[in-house]
Each structure stands twice: as structure tokens, then as C-alpha cells.
Enzyme design. Structure first.
Site, PDB file in Angstrom:
ATOM      1  N   LYS A 152      66.162  51.505  41.663  1.00 39.17           N
ATOM      2  CA  LYS A 152      66.977  50.595  40.858  1.00 39.17           C
ATOM      3  C   LYS A 152      66.072  49.629  40.106  1.00 39.17           C
ATOM      4  CE  LYS A 152      68.862  46.550  40.910  1.00 39.17           C
ATOM      5  NZ  LYS A 152      68.962  46.351  39.473  1.00 39.17           N
ATOM      6  N   SER A 206      62.633  38.174  44.239  1.00 39.47           N
ATOM      7  CA  SER A 206      62.659  36.804  44.756  1.00 39.47           C
ATOM      8  C   SER A 206      62.824  36.780  46.281  1.00 39.47           C
ATOM      9  CB  SER A 206      63.814  36.030  44.113  1.00 39.47           C
ATOM     10  OG  SER A 206      65.039  36.656  44.427  1.00 39.47           O
ATOM     11  N   THR A 207      62.351  35.728  46.882  1.00 37.81           N
ATOM     12  CA  THR A 207      62.486  35.568  48.333  1.00 37.81           C
ATOM     13  C   THR A 207      63.962  35.485  48.709  1.00 37.81           C
ATOM     14  OG1 THR A 207      60.315  34.556  48.496  1.00 37.81           O
ATOM     15  CG2 THR A 207      61.851  34.054  50.279  1.00 37.81           C
ATOM     16  N   GLU A 208      64.754  34.862  47.840  1.00 39.05           N
ATOM     17  CA  GLU A 208      66.188  34.709  48.103  1.00 39.05           C
ATOM     18  C   GLU A 208      66.872  36.087  48.221  1.00 39.05           C
ATOM     19  OE1 GLU A 208      67.961  32.638  44.878  1.00 39.05           O
ATOM     20  OE2 GLU A 208      69.972  32.885  45.689  1.00 39.05           O
ATOM     21  N   GLU A 227      58.186  42.541  48.939  1.00 41.76           N
ATOM     22  CA  GLU A 227      57.087  41.861  48.253  1.00 41.76           C
ATOM     23  C   GLU A 227      57.753  40.767  47.444  1.00 41.76           C
ATOM     24  OE1 GLU A 227      54.948  40.460  45.792  1.00 41.76           O
ATOM     25  OE2 GLU A 227      54.866  42.364  44.711  1.00 41.76           O
ATOM     26  N   GLU A 354      58.121  28.348  43.251  1.00 39.97           N
ATOM     27  CA  GLU A 354      57.582  29.360  42.346  1.00 39.97           C
ATOM     28  C   GLU A 354      58.187  29.109  40.959  1.00 39.97           C
ATOM     29  OE1 GLU A 354      58.702  33.578  42.914  1.00 39.97           O
ATOM     30  OE2 GLU A 354      56.572  34.006  42.658  1.00 39.97           O
TER      31      GLU A 354
HETATM   32  P1  NDP Z   1      65.708  38.976  41.758  1.00 39.82           P
HETATM   33  O1  NDP Z   1      65.063  38.914  43.069  1.00 39.82           O
HETATM   34  O2  NDP Z   1      67.133  38.529  41.621  1.00 39.82           O
HETATM   35  O3  NDP Z   1      65.673  40.482  41.163  1.00 39.82           O
HETATM   36  C1  NDP Z   1      64.804  41.486  41.583  1.00 39.82           C
HETATM   37  C2  NDP Z   1      65.574  42.808  41.720  1.00 39.82           C
HETATM   38  O4  NDP Z   1      66.543  42.698  42.760  1.00 39.82           O
HETATM   39  C3  NDP Z   1      66.351  43.206  40.470  1.00 39.82           C
HETATM   40  O5  NDP Z   1      66.339  44.602  40.329  1.00 39.82           O
HETATM   41  C4  NDP Z   1      67.738  42.715  40.795  1.00 39.82           C
HETATM   42  O6  NDP Z   1      68.765  43.378  40.071  1.00 39.82           O
HETATM   43  C5  NDP Z   1      67.834  43.047  42.276  1.00 39.82           C
HETATM   44  N1  NDP Z   1      68.860  42.312  43.014  1.00 39.82           N
HETATM   45  C6  NDP Z   1      69.454  41.135  42.685  1.00 39.82           C
HETATM   46  N2  NDP Z   1      70.363  40.785  43.638  1.00 39.82           N
HETATM   47  C7  NDP Z   1      70.336  41.771  44.571  1.00 39.82           C
HETATM   48  C8  NDP Z   1      71.046  41.977  45.793  1.00 39.82           C
HETATM   49  N3  NDP Z   1      71.961  41.118  46.245  1.00 39.82           N
HETATM   50  N4  NDP Z   1      70.760  43.091  46.506  1.00 39.82           N
HETATM   51  C9  NDP Z   1      69.836  43.973  46.093  1.00 39.82           C
HETATM   52  N5  NDP Z   1      69.136  43.825  44.931  1.00 39.82           N
HETATM   53  C10 NDP Z   1      69.382  42.727  44.178  1.00 39.82           C
HETATM   54  O7  NDP Z   1      64.811  38.177  40.761  1.00 39.82           O
HETATM   55  P2  NDP Z   1      65.272  37.490  39.390  1.00 39.82           P
HETATM   56  O8  NDP Z   1      65.167  38.525  38.371  1.00 39.82           O
HETATM   57  O9  NDP Z   1      66.602  36.823  39.463  1.00 39.82           O
HETATM   58  O10 NDP Z   1      64.198  36.333  39.275  1.00 39.82           O
HETATM   59  C11 NDP Z   1      64.443  35.085  39.953  1.00 39.82           C
HETATM   60  C12 NDP Z   1      63.159  34.540  40.488  1.00 39.82           C
HETATM   61  O11 NDP Z   1      62.639  35.430  41.461  1.00 39.82           O
HETATM   62  C13 NDP Z   1      62.048  34.392  39.470  1.00 39.82           C
HETATM   63  O12 NDP Z   1      62.168  33.233  38.755  1.00 39.82           O
HETATM   64  C14 NDP Z   1      60.844  34.436  40.373  1.00 39.82           C
HETATM   65  O13 NDP Z   1      60.636  33.170  40.923  1.00 39.82           O
HETATM   66  C15 NDP Z   1      61.236  35.409  41.459  1.00 39.82           C
HETATM   67  N6  NDP Z   1      60.733  36.772  41.204  1.00 39.82           N
HETATM   68  C16 NDP Z   1      59.657  37.210  41.880  1.00 39.82           C
HETATM   69  C17 NDP Z   1      59.141  38.459  41.618  1.00 39.82           C
HETATM   70  C18 NDP Z   1      57.939  38.978  42.312  1.00 39.82           C
HETATM   71  O14 NDP Z   1      57.247  39.822  41.752  1.00 39.82           O
HETATM   72  N7  NDP Z   1      57.666  38.551  43.522  1.00 39.82           N
HETATM   73  C19 NDP Z   1      59.717  39.339  40.613  1.00 39.82           C
HETATM   74  C20 NDP Z   1      60.902  38.806  39.984  1.00 39.82           C
HETATM   75  C21 NDP Z   1      61.364  37.570  40.289  1.00 39.82           C
HETATM   76  P3  NDP Z   1      69.348  42.830  38.681  1.00 39.82           P
HETATM   77  O15 NDP Z   1      68.428  41.793  38.176  1.00 39.82           O
HETATM   78  O16 NDP Z   1      69.383  44.047  37.837  1.00 39.82           O
HETATM   79  O17 NDP Z   1      70.704  42.303  38.973  1.00 39.82           O
END
Ligand code: NDP
Length: 453
Positions: A152, A206-208, A227, A354
Site C-alpha cells: 500500500k 509516523s510513530t502515531e 520504521e 519531528e
Molecule cells: P502516516 O504515518 O500517516 O502515513 C504513512 C503510511 O501509512 C501511508 O501509506 C498512510 O496512508 C498509511 N496509514 C495512515 N493511517 C493508517 C492506518 N490507520 N493504518 C494503516 N496505515 C495507515 O504519515 P503522514 O503521511 O500522515 O505524515 C505525518 C507525519 O509522519 C510526518 O509529518 C512525519 O513527521 C511522519 N512521517 C515519518 C515518515 C518516516 O519515514 N519515518 C514517513 C512519513 C511521515 P495514506 O497516507 O495513503 O492514508
């Protein structure tokens, strides 16, 4: 329907149908049906198919580079480096199927033999910052070990993942082994985390969201590798080559417009050289070339979206201690200038959260003990750098920093051949190198009784 946007122009470049949880179930079913066949492909044949896939990716390099650059707004030179790493990653793991060895352990009455077996269907969830590169770190070892997968991509950056699916099919990877589903994380991602037929989820983001995936995976005791975020520090000691440290600092945090989990978004500088370091940093930041991603000269492009720019800007309020600021183009595109905040306390929001943008906090320290304490005073532990001319200090400090990866007099974080991953809330597990294969296999232990009767 997903509108895919070029963040440098704000133009819509593609429309993609958005998948639902039911579409995800269908992809998982395809991957499940394909698993026994792929698992049983002879290791030498699996290796040959992966080599062929690496060659097919190489043949499509220019197209993949252009798509990644347009979809993420990243400089063309950065996209070239990333797609080259994708090709290298598949080439590297093409060597794995024939080297997945077990142990022979003599015991009383017989002998134990261990086998490395694939897990089954794995769910791979990746973010938008390095779309195909991060996906390849998961896809290549997963396939090499004999798993099938559902990938995904982030909804905003699906283009190279969809191209990959086509390239894999054309390269002869059997039907159902590689599946890409584009849809929202809350539906497709969450479904992958919870579905009983998915044996493992590998996630970067994201960690969340990492927390949600771990919780979702708990119900079926799925394996997870995560990660997650980072707040990595560069430690600059007074005995460092300050010119080299200052020259390298901008790329360490402004690369990919700071949207990098390994960004050294805190620079800890020994107080006796604090002002000297900032003087050296100023021209390096002001000369950092921000602009058209399609230009070979460009070092930094825009942020991924308007919303994300708003989040980044919130870390630089009116009264922020902006010490240095570079430039950014006017007009369309989600631009934000390289920004240096100094001096900053490690307790400030800019030093704790972050930012994921081109904003760095420079923090003074007195001595080695304080440098280590500040570097470790974070919930994260992903990456980092140490700048010093003392080899003994470099290794001593490296051992005490709570981080998965650290480099000395360099900003290197990832290499195909070496393990990458985080400590603390930066994640679980390791990617790349031989270690990644441990996370896509189970050990089966077979006892053979050799005593008669
Ligand atoms: P997310 O963690 O929300 O997104 C990463 C991936 O997870 C995307 O494919 C997203 O899908 C998917 N996702 C979102 N919600 C869920 C869920 N409930 N269950 C399973 N998969 C899910 O990152 P964001 O894009 O919102 O970025 C927010 C913050 O996260 C950034 O500002 C940064 O601080 C951090 N981040 C860290 C990264 C890293 O490399 N460690 C990479 C990206 C973000 P979709 O977006 O298609 O809905």
C-alpha cells in the site's frame, strides 16, 4: 478517486481509483493463492527472476525517476539516486534465495536441522517521502525469502508503485505474488494490519500510525516491523573539522526538503565553537539551491502538500530564533525556505518533535557528557552523526548514543548492505543487509532421531 498532484506546480498529474477494504481483501486473497507456488519455486529460479526484475527496473530507470520527481517534487538528482538504490536492492536480494541457510545442531540421540521458511502473505505500508525506495527495502527481501505481498503506497504518491507492479509482471514474477493497492490508510492500511491471512506487516511512517498498526496486528499476533519517526542529532565537538561539519550539515537536514526520518534536525555544537560553526553554516545554508526539481542543479524541492507546509511553518512562529534562512521560489508549489533556529534549548518544541521539513535546531553543549545526555533526551533513536577528529571519542560516543544507525564524520544512514532501523519509539526491527531476511522468515527446527529403537 485520488487526484495525484505535482507539489512543485500544484497541477494534477493523474487520477487513480481509490481502493476500499473489500478491494484489499481481494488482493490479500490473490496473494494467499499465489503463496504456495512462489514458496516452492526453486531457490535458483527465484534468484534468476529477481535478477531479471532488477534488470527490468534498470531498463525503466528514466521513467521511474521522472515519475518520482514529479510526484514528490524531489530534485531529479535525488530521484536518480533513489531509483538506483531500488535497482541495487533487488540486485542485492537476488543473491539471497540461494543463501538462506539453516544450521545443523548435533544433540543427544540425533540431530536438529533448521530451515528458514517464508511467512506467507506480507502487508507492506509505505509513506510518501521516498516512495519506491522504501517500498523496495521491504519488497525485495520479502520476495527473496518466498513471501507474496500486498503493497500500500501513500495515496498521494502511488505512481511508481503502480509502475513497479507492471514491471514485475512483465519480468515474469508470477501472477498474484506482487499486489499494489492504492487507497486510504484508514481503510487499506488498517485492513492489512488486521486481516487474519496477513502474516506480517512492514510499515514506514509516523510513530502515531505505527502504534495503530501494532495494536491492529495484536489480534492475530502478526509479526510487525516498524520504521517510524526520528529526531536525530549531529554532535559537533570542538575538535571537529568544523568546515567539513558545516558544509555537510545542510544536506543532512534539507535533503528531500527535510521530509526524511533520518534528518539530523538537531545539531548539537560544543559551546566553545558555537559561533564559529554558525558563521561557517551561514553560506552553506544560503547557497543551498532550492527550486525547479527538474533542474540537475537543484538540491531541494517543495514540501509534499499545503497542509504539510502549514505544519512545518508552525515550528517557526513570529518570535522563533531564526539565525539563518535560505530562499525559496514564489508562486505555485508548496515551498518553504531552509531555516536554521539558534540557539535552541533541547526542551523547545522544535527540538522535541519531528518537524519533517527544512528546519533545524542548533543547540549548545558544554562537554561530552552533556552532548550524550542531550542526544539521548528524545523519544526517538533512529540516526545521527558525530563530528570529531578523535577516533577514541568517536567510538566512545557512538556506543552511548541510543540510536539504530550513526555515522562518524559523515551523514550516511542507509546502505543496501547494512542494517537500518530504530531504537526506542523510532521502530522495531531492521531493514536492508542480511538482517532484513530474519524479518521475512521463520526458523523451523526439525529433530531427526538417529539412535535406533
Ligand atoms: P502516516 O504515518 O500517516 O502515513 C504513512 C503510511 O501509512 C501511508 O501509506 C498512510 O496512508 C498509511 N496509514 C495512515 N493511517 C493508517 C492506518 N490507520 N493504518 C494503516 N496505515 C495507515 O504519515 P503522514 O503521511 O500522515 O505524515 C505525518 C507525519 O509522519 C510526518 O509529518 C512525519 O513527521 C511522519 N512521517 C515519518 C515518515 C518516516 O519515514 N519515518 C514517513 C512519513 C511521515 P495514506 O497516507 O495513503 O492514508
Amino acid at each position: 478517486m485520488v487526484e495525484v498532484i505535482n507539489p512543485a506546480t500544484e497541477e494534477v498529474i493523474e487520477h487513480i481509483d481509490s481502493a476500499t477494504a473489500e478491494d484489499t481483501d481481494a488482493a490479500i486473497a490473490r496473494a494467499k493463492a499465489a503463496f504456495p507456488g512462489w514458496r516452492d519455486v526453486e531457490p535458483s529460479d527465484r534468484a534468476r527472476l529477481l535478477r531479471r526484475l532488477a534488470e527490468a527496473l534498470d531498463a525503466e530507470r528514466e521513467k521511474l525517476v521522472r515519475l518520482e520527481s514529479q510526484n514528490v517534487g524531489k530534485p531529479i538528482a535525488s530521484a536518480q539516486g533513489e531509483i538506483d538504490m531500488v535497482i541495487e536492492t533487488f540486485g542485492y536480494y537476488a543473491g539471497a534465495p540461494e543463501r538462506l541457510l539453516g544450521d545443523t545442531i548435533p544433540v543427544s540421540g540425533g540431530v536438529n536441522i533448521t530451515f528458514r521458511e517464508p511467512l506467507g502473505v506480507v502487508g507492506l505500508i509505505v509513506p510518501w517521502n521516498f516512495p519506491l525506495q522504501i517500498a523496495s527495502w521491504k519488497m525485495a527481501p520479502a520476495l527473496a525469502a518466498g513471501n507474496t505481498f500486498v503493497l500500500k503506497p501513500a495515496e498521494v504518491t502511488p505512481l511508481t508503485a503502480l509502475e513497479f507492479e507492471r514491471i514485475a509482471r512483465d519480468a515474469g514474477i508470477p501472477e498474484g505474488v506482487v499486489n499494489v493497492v492504492v487507497g486510504p490508510g484508514s481503510q487499506v492500511g488498517q485492513r492489512l494490519a488486521e486481516h487474519p491471512d496477513v502474516a506480517k506487516v512492514a510499515f514506514t511512517g509516523s510513530t502515531e500510525v505505527g502504534r495503530k498498526i501494532m495494536a491492529g496486528a495484536a489480534e492475530t499476533i502478526k509479526r510487525v516491523t516498524l520504521e517510524l519517526g526520528g529526531k536525530s542529532a549531529s554532535l559537533v565537538f570542538a575538535d571537529a573539522d568544523l568546515e567539513a561539519a558545516a558544509a555537510a550539515a545542510p544536506a543532512a537536514v534539507f535533503d528531500n526538503a527535510g521530509q526524511d526520518c533520518c534528518a539530523r534536525s538537531r545539531i548539537l555544537v560544543q559551546r566553545s565553537v558555537f559561533d564559529d560553526f554558525l558563521d561557517l553554516l551561514q553560506p552553506a545554508v544560503e547557497d543551498f539551491r532550492v527550486g525547479d526539481p527538474m533542474s540537475e542543479e537543484t538540491e531541494m524541492g517543495p514540501l509534499i502538500s499545503a497542509d504539510h507546509r502549514e505544519k512545518v511553518a508552525s515550528f517557526v512562529p513570529e518570535d522563533a530564533p531564526v539565525a539563518i534562512q535560505g530562499s525559496a521560489p514564489d508562486g505555485p508549489g508548496f515551498w518553504y525556505p531552509p531555516t536554521v533556529l539558534a540557539p535552541v534549548s533541547n526542551d523547545d518544541r522544535a527540538a522535541r518533535e519531528e518537524i519533517f521539513g527544512p528546519v533545524v535546531a542548533v543547540i549548545p553543549f558544554e562537554d561530552e557528557e552533556e552532548a550524550i545526555r542531550l542526544a539521548n533526551d528524545t523519544i526517538y533513536g533512529l540516526s545521527g552523526s558525530i563530528w570529531t577528529t578523535s577516533g577514541a571519542r568517536a567510538l566512545r560516543v557512538a556506543r552511548r548514543i541510543e540510536t539504530g544507525v550513526i555515522s562518524i564524520n559523515s551523514n550516511t544512514s542507509v546502505r543496501v548492505q547494512t542494517p537500518f532501523g530504530g531504537m526506542k519509539q523510532s521502530g522495531v526491527g531492521r531493514e536492508l543487509g542480511p538482517h532484513a531476511l530474519d524479518y521475512y522468515t521463520e526458523i523451523k527446527n526439525v529433530y531427526l532421531a538417529t539412535e535406533e529403537g
